[in-house]
Design a protein around this motif. Structure first.
Motif, mmCIF file in Angstrom:
data_model
loop_
_atom_site.group_PDB
_atom_site.id
_atom_site.type_symbol
_atom_site.label_atom_id
_atom_site.label_comp_id
_atom_site.label_asym_id
_atom_site.label_seq_id
_atom_site.Cartn_x
_atom_site.Cartn_y
_atom_site.Cartn_z
ATOM 1 N N ALA A 19 -11.777 -2.752 -5.497
ATOM 2 C CA ALA A 19 -10.362 -2.336 -5.665
ATOM 3 C C ALA A 19 -11.169 -0.537 -5.231
ATOM 4 O O ALA A 19 -9.808 -0.186 -5.916
ATOM 5 N N GLY A 20 -11.882 -0.770 -5.063
ATOM 6 C CA GLY A 20 -11.647 1.197 -4.498
ATOM 7 C C GLY A 20 -11.813 2.107 -5.741
ATOM 8 O O GLY A 20 -11.315 3.050 -5.798
ATOM 9 N N LEU A 47 -3.188 -3.028 -9.917
ATOM 10 C CA LEU A 47 -4.654 -1.934 -9.601
ATOM 11 C C LEU A 47 -4.051 -1.046 -9.090
ATOM 12 O O LEU A 47 -2.419 -0.438 -8.038
ATOM 13 N N LEU A 48 -3.896 -0.112 -10.412
ATOM 14 C CA LEU A 48 -3.150 1.386 -10.259
ATOM 15 C C LEU A 48 -4.207 2.806 -9.774
ATOM 16 O O LEU A 48 -5.627 2.715 -9.771
ATOM 17 N N VAL A 67 1.236 2.003 -8.471
ATOM 18 C CA VAL A 67 0.915 0.806 -8.164
ATOM 19 C C VAL A 67 0.700 0.448 -6.673
ATOM 20 O O VAL A 67 1.630 0.288 -5.911
ATOM 21 N N ASP A 68 -0.338 -0.039 -6.503
ATOM 22 C CA ASP A 68 -1.189 -0.282 -4.659
ATOM 23 C C ASP A 68 -1.034 -1.471 -4.641
ATOM 24 O O ASP A 68 -0.670 -1.749 -3.779
ATOM 25 N N THR A 69 -1.564 -2.369 -6.183
ATOM 26 C CA THR A 69 -2.122 -3.961 -5.891
ATOM 27 C C THR A 69 -1.113 -4.733 -7.026
ATOM 28 O O THR A 69 -1.213 -4.147 -7.707
ATOM 29 N N VAL A 70 -0.480 -5.346 -6.276
ATOM 30 C CA VAL A 70 0.118 -6.473 -7.613
ATOM 31 C C VAL A 70 -0.779 -7.925 -7.572
ATOM 32 O O VAL A 70 -0.060 -8.624 -6.263
ATOM 33 N N MET A 87 0.981 -7.634 -3.421
ATOM 34 C CA MET A 87 1.361 -6.524 -2.668
ATOM 35 C C MET A 87 -0.430 -5.958 -2.639
ATOM 36 O O MET A 87 -0.614 -5.754 -3.778
ATOM 37 N N ARG A 88 -0.302 -5.445 -1.598
ATOM 38 C CA ARG A 88 -2.119 -5.206 -1.506
ATOM 39 C C ARG A 88 -1.112 -3.406 -0.351
ATOM 40 O O ARG A 88 -0.577 -3.753 0.349
#
Lengths: 428, 428
Positions: free
Chosen positions: B44-45, B360-361, B387-390, B398-399
């Motif tokens: 997730a960085g 992941l916001l 929104v980075d990842t769903v 989504m990535r």
């Protein structure tokens, strides 16, 4: 210095096109423009060439207070949170807050903002460095110590010196920014009106934002804030009236006849419960020039003109009871061409002879599909994720959603915010 | 099939954390979870792990009509534009329109939607393929030909067969969707209520959307739509009432006591001039469960829950005259945990035992700075670019803002839109 740029392979009004910006001005818009020596070129990849946004009213440095105090009564919001924080304000905080704001504006497609805040020289430096356009207000409020006029003149002098130090860039101009009729006396307003006339400068003032402001003004001065501004010589075609939520028929007539501009800030007006702006009465029937602004991030909480356009359109429809009120094309123009005109900038339109400010909108983005109506998609559907490239004065400020130094700007702002508020309530 | 996933190096409530999803359910949320054999992992960085959004009311396939007809009176909008287009509807159009809608929802952080539209089997296929969650309504309207109940039963049968063909995925459930009291007779409502009770199924209906709907219902039936639904046995704790704009005190009491859910669709209500939802009266004082929805793209015109959250909060403040009304944390919950609960899904919360849906916001995004208040930043500042990842049901949809096949989905939808409307008014 204005820049030159060749934009290849864009779309304009449904047609493939190239566009050549020379020294910050669109010189040629045509198909198949050849590259010229020394002029950088970008490939738009078939994206839509659209006007960039102009933000009619903000307090950029207050971006450091985004999310610091929300969902509160106005009085405790100001007294318990905003003013105690602002008491610690210094040039370094204004500089880093403004850089954060400009980064946000670039990432959301805005290249110009009309600012009102303290320590204007720090704002000037941030705007100059980041390549944006701005009208920067030398803020003025009366106080009890009698030395405020001298302070303002000193501030004005420092701002001019800072602007000179930047090489007097044409992207930045200074305005007079008396805060509001409840913080500036009629005598001081008259004095500022005289200064502004002498300098041919814009005057930027909060006006008729809340019902209390209007009733207090009537009690104190026997007339509405707009009538008082007219009486003091402030109202004219270079006057920018932020908010204009509570206007009577005479106010609207005075504004229209003076040629002044109203900046409608729908998100802030809703969030602070200032009131419902009367779009149909003021603009469609009243004939006033209305443009859009975000207000500051302490009361919005972002600087996206997409949010302002959508709420301006939607709230005008609900208030008028007519879904045809505030159509998308009109609202888009309020955030672009109308706003540019209000500040004397030949901009907000993609056409030869206009300043070289533009966006590339990603028409392959999901919110842009289907392609029935560009204006409706821009106003009602798009958000900032659809803005691929931002150009100001012929210079590329964002390309494929990347802005130079963005990580450093955010990190510096985060650090400044810690120092500003000495807050330990960080919740991520 | 539900998926398993290890999320490393995220932030939750300000604390670094890992999270392990096993077979679609959060099994462990702790620091330093070790990778397990066969379970994919993502880094997730340092981004914020947040609940995904649940969209309480939409007509997904109508995304093909985004921007087709805007800024029009309701009557000509329906008669001249929407209904003539919908007369040409077929399964292929519904399939491509729904895929476009799901793509948009994923890109804006939404993993679940409650749908009401024609040709449900095509919707089921699109949802199954794209990995989202949905409650899919078998729409019902009465007509003059007397065979509509048979049609609906046939539609219901086909929908069940399609769902079986998908392996009966737990991500999709079927609902009964009588359109509204003005298109479905009381007798048919009673019959549907009986079917739904028998199947323990959700009933999804438009209710009290416009003032006209309420006054017509009173004229025809001697009571409000809500009272009529109660009388017909429709109102219960599995009932989803879309809109609920025009409710009197008795309506609010009936809804609260039945345990039914109201889906508030602020953008659509504003754009179509349906009216101002009474948030404080219905939710804060009335005690009803209120969740958020986007309505269809023909009347919004996007599926972003960020737009709905911001307008829900802002309009509640202005209407109540109290800036503390509809605080950010409450509004965020309406788009996540409250909505999940309304549909019987243990979701919308990042906690062990809850379904593995998450975002992941990007807390390095400019709209997320400073980090004072995550809820305020999510509701008032963020947009979909944050929104980075769903993740849905343990699967990454989504990535880094990329969704599988997105270009093809958009191209196919664009082509379907051309066929749907046979429109030549493409303006890009």
């Amino acid at each position: 210095m204005p820049h030159s740029l060749l934009i290849k392979n864009a779309k304009l009004n449904g047609t493939p096109t190239d566009a050549l910006i020379v020294n910050g001005v669109f010189q040629t818009i045509a198909s198949n423009i050849s590259a010229a020596d020394g002029i950088p070129a970008i490939d738009a990849g078939g994206m839509v060439l659209a006007p960039a946004f102009y933000n009619g009213h903000t307090h950029a440095a207050m971006t450091l207070l985004r999310g610091y105090a929300d969902d509160m009564e106005l009085f405790s919001w100001l007294h318990d949170c905003i003013w105690p924080a602002e008491a610690k304000l210094d040039s370094d905080l204004v500089y880093h807050g403004t850089r954060l704001a400009i980064l946000e504006m670039i990432k959301t497609g805005t290249v110009f903002f009309n600012d009102m805040y303290w320590l204007a020289p720090a704002t000037i430096r941030a705007v100059d460095e980041m390549g944006a356009r701005a009208a920067i207000g030398r803020i003025f409020t009366d106080g009890s110590d009698g030395k405020l006029r001298a302070d303002m003149l000193e501030n004005a002098k420092q701002s001019e010196a800072e602007l000179d130090a930047c090489g007097g860039t044409g992207r930045i101009r200074l305005t007079y920014a008396p805060h509001a009729v409840y913080t500036v006396s009629p005598k001081s307003l008259e004095w500022i009106a005289e200064q502004a006339r002498h300098d041919c400068a814009t005057v930027h003032i909060h006006a008729s934002e809340t019902a209390k402001e209007v009733s207090d003004c009537i009690t104190a001065n026997g007339c509405t804030p707009i009538a008082l501004l007219a009486r003091c010589g402030i109202l004219g075609d270079k006057t920018i009236l932020a908010h204009g939520v509570h206007l009577n028929d005479d106010d609207i007539k005075l504004i229209r006849e003076s040629g002044a501009t109203i900046v409608h800030n729908p998100c802030s007006n809703y969030k602070l419960c200032s009131g419902q702006f009367h779009y149909r009465k003021v603009k469609e029937l009243g004939g006033c020039r209305v443009v859009l602004g975000t207000d500051g991030n302490a009361s919005n909480n972002n600087l996206s003109m997409f949010d302002e356009m959508k709420l301006a359109a939607l709230s005008a429809k609900l208030e008028s009871g007519d879904p045809s009120c505030a159509p998308a094309a009109d609202v888009w123009r309020m955030a672009t061409a109308d706003a540019a005109a209000a500040f004397g900038i030949k901009g907000g339109v993609i056409a030869e002879g206009y300043v070289g400010d533009a966006l590339l909108l990603d028409n392959y983005a999901v919110q842009m599909c289907p392609e029935y109506n560009l204006a409706a998609n821009v106003v009602y559907s798009c958000d900032t994720s659809c803005v691929d490239t931002v150009i100001c004065d012929g210079r590329v400020l964002m390309r494929h959603r990347r802005v130079e130094h963005e990580t450093e700007i955010i990190a510096a702002a985060q650090e400044a915010a810690h120092r500003f508020t000495a807050s330990s309530k960080h919740t991520y």
